[in-house]
Write a protein that holds these residues in place. Structure first.
Motif, PDB file in Angstrom:
ATOM      1  N   TYR A  50       0.389  -1.062   0.000  1.00  0.00           N
ATOM      2  CA  TYR A  50       0.010   0.134   0.434  1.00  0.00           C
ATOM      3  C   TYR A  50       0.863   1.156  -0.298  1.00  0.00           C
ATOM      4  N   ARG A  51       0.599   2.617  -0.386  1.00  0.00           N
ATOM      5  CA  ARG A  51       0.763   3.597   0.006  1.00  0.00           C
ATOM      6  C   ARG A  51       0.227   4.627  -0.138  1.00  0.00           C
ATOM      7  N   ARG A  52       0.662   5.783   0.035  1.00  0.00           N
ATOM      8  CA  ARG A  52       0.100   6.913   0.980  1.00  0.00           C
ATOM      9  C   ARG A  52      -1.367   7.248   0.027  1.00  0.00           C
ATOM     10  N   GLU A  53      -1.348   7.125  -1.228  1.00  0.00           N
ATOM     11  CA  GLU A  53      -2.431   7.597  -2.644  1.00  0.00           C
ATOM     12  C   GLU A  53      -4.051   6.142  -1.970  1.00  0.00           C
ATOM     13  N   LEU A  55      -5.034   5.409   1.076  1.00  0.00           N
ATOM     14  CA  LEU A  55      -6.051   6.612   1.428  1.00  0.00           C
ATOM     15  C   LEU A  55      -6.528   8.204   1.544  1.00  0.00           C
ATOM     16  N   PRO A  61      -7.749   8.437   8.363  1.00  0.00           N
ATOM     17  CA  PRO A  61      -6.851   9.014   9.306  1.00  0.00           C
ATOM     18  C   PRO A  61      -6.256  10.510   9.759  1.00  0.00           C
ATOM     19  N   GLY A 387      -2.283   5.806  10.888  1.00  0.00           N
ATOM     20  CA  GLY A 387      -1.632   6.267  10.012  1.00  0.00           C
ATOM     21  C   GLY A 387      -0.754   5.278   9.260  1.00  0.00           C
ATOM     22  N   TYR A 389      -1.125   2.636   6.238  1.00  0.00           N
ATOM     23  CA  TYR A 389      -1.227   2.286   4.729  1.00  0.00           C
ATOM     24  C   TYR A 389      -2.435   0.761   5.217  1.00  0.00           C
TER      25      TYR A 389
END
Length: 604
Positions: A50-53, A55, A61, A387, A389
């Motif tokens: 998973y990556r920040r995008e 979320l 969050p 936080g 992901y």
């Protein structure tokens, strides 16, 4: 002057597509979806990374600890929880036995309070509910310091509440400092046992009214841990727990109870299984969804939307054989509950499947919590998984799927109507059957039971404990019931039956390719030992005749030839013919030659 230089700025951050392209190269043409994407039992997929995008569209969050919708916990300054131990007041005989049992329970309570426990759970038979009993049970226990919880027959819960209020007043306790519960949950008997206790539901509003001056003493319970212990998947327990709680909330407000008071009277007793990260996410999702449900009743304070959860480690995955492995399961479960920010926790003793907990097993169970609290400091940081992901994704996915179950129950008329119709029982029973089938096929692993069993362990007279409701009545079920046994029960029955009849000896005839024969011998030993068979492994034989002779000398009932697929054409047929029916012959693995072709070559 502080150095504000950012690390790794000389590197270009790869895009998601670049990661996927690299993964596809490493897979060498294998299907990404089949090899790396996990299709969960909860009805959604889990990606390998998973990556920040991922979320970007999630709201969780942005939540803050101690604030609505409480996804990050009910506290702002710590993650502490109550270390709870339950005490069953066992009474078999007359009044003198009852007096003795009460004194023994009180003695035990005082003892464990000096050993790290700060929450007590008393299971009290309804016939023992009296002013004298309560006073004797709580002698020397300060209820404004220690959390006290009571489970008794629902028909006696109102009487117990009245006695406790009188006791608290007599002691002069500050009402704000009394923390605990009466676990009044008639619907638990309906969903689990099929008993019609609908009339008892009328006691709910009176219970709430009796205890309304004690804001931290809850009296309506949602015992969804019973579903967990019946084999329910995580999303099923969560979805049905929400519907269960909403049913009580609706009944209370319909009876004229203030929405804030009604919500603040409900407590959830939830199970926690071995799925480490998903259980953390479950408790986060549970608080999120419950807060949204309560909000619809328009309480005056957001504080009423807090979900109070007591978590108990699962009994469904505990085992009679290799029971110390239960400690591994319950330890990760306790960690999930702690990181999921529960109110209190009970660790089920490792020997619970086959005996009344001993002093040793209870001590270990307490220390499992104390270890993660006092040594690992899980109580210091609020929602440490926030936080992440992965966990944020799990929280959102579980909330989405559980909400579907909640809405489905509401469409059926609510939890009580669904229980009477039997749809909830059917759903949990179907899951239990599926999980037992998966365990039998070793699609679901139980370490020490259907995977890597202790080869030499015997039951030594251990038998699974019978499950009883403790109410003393054997009534004909009015509705469907949930029928469940522990996941390991089928394997345990098989092993005990093997012990009580004849223990077959399986001999590994290892020959040929070293790596393949060792791998297949290990697999075969584990596979057969799951049924309690005696297994004899070997380093290897030069000829099949030497191996067969050694097997017969060892009085083997089963000879398992272990080699590579290519070599079976050379070894399997001569071994079978030389054995000549003197023992069962098994070929380990899935050789290219079909079973039909082998049978033709072997003349069978």
């Amino acid at each position: 002057m502080a150095n504000k230089e950012k690390l790794f700025t000389e590197f270009t951050a790869p895009t998601t597509q670049e990661w996927l392209d690299k993964i596809q190269v490493d897979l060498k043409g294998a299907d990404f979806q089949k090899r790396l994407v996990w299709r969960t039992n909860e009805g959604f997929n889990v990606q390998p990374f998973y990556r920040r995008e991922d979320l970007a569209n999630l709201k969780t969050p942005d939540a803050l600890p101690g604030e609505f919708p409480f996804v990050r916990g009910n506290k702002k300054d710590s993650n502490t929880w109550y270390v709870r131990q339950n005490i069953i007041v066992n009474v078999a005989g007359d009044a003198s036995d009852a007096t003795s049992a009460i004194k023994e329970a009180n003695k035990k309570a005082l003892d464990i309070l000096n050993k790290g426990v700060d929450s007590l759970g008393f299971k009290l038979p309804g016939k023992l509910v009296s002013k004298e009993t309560v006073e004797a049970l709580l002698e020397g226990i300060y209820c404004d310091i220690v959390e006290v919880n009571f489970a008794t027959c629902p028909r006696h819960s109102l009487e117990l509440a009245q006695i406790l209020v009188e006791f608290f007043q007599k002691k002069g306790y500050d009402k704000e400092k009394v923390v605990g519960s009466i676990e009044f949950d008639p619907m638990q008997k309906m969903v689990m046992k099929g008993k019609d206790v609908t009339p008892v539901l009328e006691f709910g509003p009176q219970l709430v009214e009796t205890l309304k001056e004690y804001p931290h003493f809850r009296c309506i319970a949602v015992d969804s841990d019973a579903l967990n212990n019946a084999g329910a998947y995580i999303v099923q327990e969560l979805g049905y727990a929400l519907a269960w709680g909403n049913e009580y909330l609706q009944q209370l407000t319909d009876a004229g109870v203030d929405a804030d008071l009604a919500a603040e009277s409900i407590k959830f007793n939830m199970g926690v299984s071995e799925n480490y990260f998903m259980e953390i996410a479950k408790f986060r999702a549970a608080r999120l969804l419950w807060a949204q449900i309560v909000k619809q009743y328009e309480p005056k304070s957001d504080s009423a939307c807090k979900m109070i959860v007591n978590a108990s480690t699962s009994a469904y995955n505990q085992t009679l054989f290799d029971s110390y492995v239960n400690l591994l399961r319950s330890q990760t479960e306790a960690m999930s509950a702690a990181l999921g920010s529960v109110h209190s926790m009970v660790v089920t003793p490792f020997d619970a499947p086959y005996e009344e907990a001993t002093d040793f097993s209870e001590r270990i169970a307490r220390n499992q919590q104390l270890l993660i609290k006092e040594e690992s400091h899980f109580d210091r940081i609020v929602d440490p998984s926030a936080g992440s992901y992965y966990i944020e994704h799990l929280t959102d996915a579980l909330a989405t799927e559980a909400w579907k179950i909640f809405l489905k129950v509401e469409e059926e008329g609510g939890f009580l109507a669904a229980v009477k119709a039997g749809t909830i029982q059917d759903d949990i029973n179907a899951t239990n059957v599926k999980r037992h089938g998966d365990a039998a096929k070793r699609k679901e692993f139980l370490l020490g039971t259907n995977q890597f069993p202790n080869f030499t362990e015997k039951s030594e007279g251990k038998k699974a404990k019978a499950r009883t409701c403790g109410c003393g009545k054997d009534e004909e079920p009015a509705f469907k019931a949930i029928n469940s046994t522990r996941l390991a029960a089928d394997f345990e029955d098989l092993r005990i039956h093997t012990e009580e009849t004849k223990v077959p000896t399986a001999f590994m005839l290892t020959i040929g390719n070293l790596a393949m024969r060792q791998a297949r011998a290990q697999f075969s030993c584990n596979f057969l030992a799951c049924a309690g068979y005696k297994v004899i492994d070997n380093l290897g034989f030069k000829t099949v005749e030497e191996g067969v002779d050694a097997a017969l000398e060892a009085k083997a009932d089963i000879v398992v030839i272990c080699s590579s697929d290519d070599e079976y054409a050379e070894y399997a047929i001569p071994a079978f013919k030389y054995l000549n029916g003197r023992a069962m012959f098994v070929v380990a693995g899935a050789p290219a030659c079909t079973l039909k072709e082998y049978n033709q070559k072997l003349g069978i």
